[in-house]
Design a protein around this motif. Structure first.
Motif, PDB file in Angstrom:
ATOM      1  N   UNK A  91       0.816  -1.217   0.000  1.00 22.28           N
ATOM      2  CA  UNK A  91       0.000   0.000   0.000  1.00 22.28           C
ATOM      3  C   UNK A  91       0.850   1.267   0.000  1.00 22.28           C
ATOM      4  N   UNK A  92       0.263   2.335  -0.526  1.00 27.11           N
ATOM      5  CA  UNK A  92       0.881   3.656  -0.422  1.00 27.11           C
ATOM      6  C   UNK A  92       0.918   4.055   1.048  1.00 27.11           C
ATOM      7  N   UNK A  93       1.978   4.732   1.438  1.00 28.88           N
ATOM      8  CA  UNK A  93       2.137   5.136   2.838  1.00 28.88           C
ATOM      9  C   UNK A  93       0.901   5.883   3.332  1.00 28.88           C
ATOM     10  N   UNK A  94       0.465   5.530   4.519  1.00 27.66           N
ATOM     11  CA  UNK A  94      -0.656   6.237   5.122  1.00 27.66           C
ATOM     12  C   UNK A  94      -2.018   5.766   4.657  1.00 27.66           C
ATOM     13  N   UNK A  95      -2.063   4.752   3.784  1.00 27.01           N
ATOM     14  CA  UNK A  95      -3.347   4.241   3.300  1.00 27.01           C
ATOM     15  C   UNK A  95      -3.363   2.727   3.430  1.00 27.01           C
ATOM     16  N   UNK A  96      -4.560   2.167   3.386  1.00 27.82           N
ATOM     17  CA  UNK A  96      -4.666   0.710   3.308  1.00 27.82           C
ATOM     18  C   UNK A  96      -5.141   0.253   1.933  1.00 27.82           C
ATOM     19  N   UNK A  97      -5.841   1.136   1.218  1.00 27.66           N
ATOM     20  CA  UNK A  97      -6.477   0.707  -0.025  1.00 27.66           C
ATOM     21  C   UNK A  97      -5.828   1.227  -1.295  1.00 27.66           C
ATOM     22  N   UNK A  98      -4.896   2.172  -1.174  1.00 31.64           N
ATOM     23  CA  UNK A  98      -4.221   2.673  -2.368  1.00 31.64           C
ATOM     24  C   UNK A  98      -2.875   1.982  -2.512  1.00 31.64           C
ATOM     25  N   UNK A  99      -2.432   1.884  -3.751  1.00 31.21           N
ATOM     26  CA  UNK A  99      -1.185   1.177  -4.014  1.00 31.21           C
ATOM     27  C   UNK A  99      -1.469  -0.045  -4.862  1.00 31.21           C
ATOM     28  N   UNK A 100      -0.675  -1.089  -4.643  1.00 35.96           N
ATOM     29  CA  UNK A 100      -0.797  -2.252  -5.518  1.00 35.96           C
ATOM     30  C   UNK A 100      -0.591  -3.534  -4.725  1.00 35.96           C
ATOM     31  N   UNK A 101      -1.177  -4.612  -5.213  1.00 36.71           N
ATOM     32  CA  UNK A 101      -0.787  -5.952  -4.794  1.00 36.71           C
ATOM     33  C   UNK A 101      -0.439  -6.733  -6.059  1.00 36.71           C
ATOM     34  N   UNK A 102       0.551  -7.624  -5.923  1.00 38.05           N
ATOM     35  CA  UNK A 102       1.143  -8.241  -7.113  1.00 38.05           C
ATOM     36  C   UNK A 102       0.891  -9.744  -7.132  1.00 38.05           C
ATOM     37  N   UNK A 103       0.602 -10.245  -8.300  1.00 35.41           N
ATOM     38  CA  UNK A 103       0.294 -11.657  -8.497  1.00 35.41           C
ATOM     39  C   UNK A 103       1.532 -12.532  -8.263  1.00 35.41           C
ATOM     40  N   UNK A 104       1.401 -13.620  -7.494  1.00 34.79           N
ATOM     41  CA  UNK A 104       2.539 -14.519  -7.264  1.00 34.79           C
ATOM     42  C   UNK A 104       2.801 -15.414  -8.478  1.00 34.79           C
ATOM     43  N   UNK A 105       3.380 -14.834  -9.505  1.00 37.44           N
ATOM     44  CA  UNK A 105       3.553 -15.544 -10.781  1.00 37.44           C
ATOM     45  C   UNK A 105       4.318 -16.852 -10.608  1.00 37.44           C
ATOM     46  N   UNK A 106       5.243 -16.886  -9.631  1.00 34.45           N
ATOM     47  CA  UNK A 106       6.088 -18.062  -9.455  1.00 34.45           C
ATOM     48  C   UNK A 106       5.303 -19.274  -8.963  1.00 34.45           C
ATOM     49  N   UNK A 107       4.082 -19.048  -8.468  1.00 36.12           N
ATOM     50  CA  UNK A 107       3.284 -20.149  -7.922  1.00 36.12           C
ATOM     51  C   UNK A 107       2.192 -20.609  -8.865  1.00 36.12           C
ATOM     52  N   UNK A 108       2.068 -19.984 -10.025  1.00 34.32           N
ATOM     53  CA  UNK A 108       0.943 -20.267 -10.907  1.00 34.32           C
ATOM     54  C   UNK A 108       1.418 -20.970 -12.172  1.00 34.32           C
ATOM     55  N   UNK A 109       0.488 -21.693 -12.789  1.00 33.76           N
ATOM     56  CA  UNK A 109       0.753 -22.338 -14.086  1.00 33.76           C
ATOM     57  C   UNK A 109      -0.380 -21.994 -15.045  1.00 33.76           C
ATOM     58  N   UNK A 110      -0.177 -22.380 -16.315  1.00 37.11           N
ATOM     59  CA  UNK A 110      -1.182 -22.050 -17.317  1.00 37.11           C
ATOM     60  C   UNK A 110      -1.213 -20.560 -17.583  1.00 37.11           C
ATOM     61  N   UNK A 111      -2.350 -20.064 -18.063  1.00 31.28           N
ATOM     62  CA  UNK A 111      -2.419 -18.655 -18.466  1.00 31.28           C
ATOM     63  C   UNK A 111      -3.497 -17.865 -17.739  1.00 31.28           C
TER      64      UNK A 111
END
Lengths: 182, 426
Positions: B81-101
């Protein structure tokens, strides 16, 4: 989905129906069922809040940096610092001449190409915890203050629908529209 | 770990340091390989001859909405999250744990500018106005009767892979480095149908899209794109689009940078030019070496990354492994992915797994006989338009120190003699 109403009719009903079937079966382009309603003037007025770079959409009202400073200290400085130098969140002032360096500092003053965007963004999205809570006079005053701390307007210069679009932002001519494909 | 026996002709090396011919994945080789790639998986407990408890008693109850195995609970997005917020910013997909498309909906990356609004669909409306013959407002109920299309397509943040712009390579997971790209089946209404109903004026050439979040997020979009393949997406992977992806609807612009695909879409205004919103002036613009900035660089460029092995997924000794990764391009289909196991000195073509769809993630795989020594693996994609993914060194040389968005350069992973994987620059 046989209920889709065909909006455009040709004179010959039989031919139209036949072509319609063919079109539905073979052509990607489709027509909708025409379920949109006419918005009321009140709805349009309330929803149409964006400001164009030519100032279109700017509302009545006005403000100066002198007024805006007080508003800034109440609503903005906790995240952006007392001088707009940035704190938890974005730096808003300074950075002039830094863009071509290894440490560019993008601020309202050093980077933003249009003063109208400041009004548009502050009104729609700030303060972060209470967006769309400021009056138009207050947004003009805050806009004036942000321009003032960047040395772009004077402290007592009135910002309104007439003056704001004429403010010359220092980095205005450095933007290049890269669409279509760069 | 024992290595399965292969006929010698199946071992044909096609590039340096043990890369094997892709036909290993095109016939019986894939089945053979499934046993050989286990080096990436948890070791099997020895001598477990007692019957496991799940064999001996009936299992859990049926449920209205399913859950994954509790053993997979650590497969999660990296939340930043962006500093001072809980809902702004980003979360990133764990690509290393997924298969297929296909990215599971709960792991699709997020990028919000003022949190996730909790929108009541019965109160949500979509307004189309501006340079049109007939301003129109649509309820969700009305939109549910419109013709829809389904497409499998990727979405990528233009800031994806920014960590690798740092002067030293961050030792982080594939998802941390590149996880603001995800791929779904999107179902919704072609925007052109709604625009046709409103009757677009000949003076209109752009539109402003606005969201119903607390940032009232706005982007200007070329009318040509809106009429070409823009979708008002209502469904994602078969279920209604989730709040974090724009419930009850989002704009989806295939191949375009994610921020232009306005979530929680509530308003479209046809205009004669871009409105120069904050996002398209001060934020998602590309500062150049000379201080100029490029605006409206919507297209996401050809790109690939090896998701396995990658940082955090150590190899378990010499043997046969599967190199697996994803490739994508905003220009259409992926034509080719090449893989190197010697840091880019020699390359071999990977197998592309069907389906290979336009503007979607494409899964590639490569058989690799790892000899237990040091190796550097890297992938490089080419799309059907002939665009080739640049090496990181070339990308950094071509861009100034100001570069911040649209990093589509290669990712290299170094494997040391212990099998540990690290992020390196090539």
């Amino acid at each position: 989905m046989s209920t889709f109403r065909r909006r455009r009719k040709t004179p010959c009903g039989l031919l139209s129906g036949l072509l319609g079937v063919i079109a539905m079966a073979t052509v990607a382009a489709q027509e909708g069922p025409g379920l949109g309603e006419t918005p009321s003037p009140e709805m349009l007025a309330a929803w149409d809040i964006d400001i164009g770079p030519d100032g279109s959409g700017l509302p009545a009202g006005s403000g100066t940096a002198a007024v805006g400073e007080t508003l800034y200290m109440t609503n903005c400085f906790a995240c952006h610092g007392p001088e707009g130098e940035g704190l938890l969140n974005d730096r808003l002032a300074g950075g002039h001449g830094s863009l071509a360096s290894e440490a560019p500092r993008k601020t309202v003053g050093s980077y933003w190409p249009y003063a109208t965007t400041v009004f548009d963004y502050v009104r729609r999205a700030m303060p972060y915890l209470m967006p769309q809570s400021l009056t138009n006079d207050e947004v003009y005053a805050l806009t004036a203050y942000l321009l003032y701390i960047n040395g772009i307007v004077a402290r007592d210069e009135v910002m309104d629908a007439e003056t704001l679009p004429d403010v010359e932002m220092p980095n205005r001519d450095s933007f290049v529209i890269a669409y279509p494909r760069r | 770990m024992s290595t399965p026996e292969f006929p010698e002709e199946e071992h044909e090396q096609v590039a340096g340091n043990g890369l094997l011919h892709r036909r290993l994945f095109l016939s019986q080789g894939a089945a053979l390989l499934s046993a050989g790639s286990l080096g990436l998986m948890t070791a099997r407990p020895a001598a477990a001859q007692a019957l496991d408890p799940w064999l001996l008693t009936p299992g859990l109850a049926l449920s209205g909405y399913g859950e994954r195995s509790p053993f997979e609970a650590d497969v999660a997005r990296t939340v930043l999250p962006v500093a001072g917020t809980t809902g702004s910013g980003a979360s990133r997909t764990p690509l290393e744990s997924l298969e297929g498309i296909i990215t599971p909906n709960g792991l699709f990356f997020e990028r919000h500018h003022a949190g996730i609004p909790e929108i009541d669909p019965e109160r949500h409306q979509l307004l189309i106005h501006g340079l049109v013959e007939r301003p129109l407002v649509f309820s969700m109920e009305a939109l549910s009767r419109y013709p829809m299309e389904s497409r499998i397509q990727f979405l990528e943040c233009s800031g994806n892979s920014r960590p690798n712009l740092a002067s030293t390579p961050p030792q982080e997971s594939c998802g941390f480095l590149h996880g603001t790209v995800s791929c779904s089946e999107w179902t919704g209404i072609p925007l052109s149908i709604l625009l046709d109903e409103a009757g677009v004026s000949s003076e209109a050439s752009w539109l402003l899209a606005e969201g119903a979040d607390a940032a009232a997020m706005t982007r200007s979009v070329p009318l040509a794109k809106a009429m070409d393949d823009a979708l008002i997406a209502l469904y994602q992977n078969g279920e209604r689009i989730r709040p974090s992806n724009g419930y009850p609807m989002r704009l989806f612009l295939p191949g375009y940078e994610g921020n232009a695909c306005i979530k929680w879409l509530r308003r479209i205004k046809l205009t004669s030019g871009p409105q120069m919103t904050r996002e398209e002036t001060s934020k998602y613009t590309d500062l150049q070496r000379d201080g100029r900035s490029l605006q409206f660089t919507f297209d996401m460029d050809v790109k690939s990354v090896i998701t396995s092995p990658s940082f955090g997924l150590a190899l378990n000794g010499p043997g046969l492994y599967q190199i697996s990764g994803i490739a994508w391009t905003g220009a259409g289909r992926i034509r080719r992915v090449e893989v190197s196991a010697d840091g880019g000195q020699t390359w071999a073509e990977a197998a592309l797994s069907d389906p290979v769809l336009p503007k979607a993630l494409t899964r590639f795989r490569m058989a690799w006989r790892y000899d237990g020594g040091a190796a550097t693996i890297v992938s490089r994609a080419t799309d059907e338009a002939g665009n080739v993914q640049p090496l990181r060194s070339d990308f950094m040389a071509a861009n100034g120190p100001q570069v911040s968005y649209h990093n589509n350069s290669t990712q290299a992973w170094a494997i040391d003699s212990d099998g540990a994987v690290s992020n390196v620059y090539v």
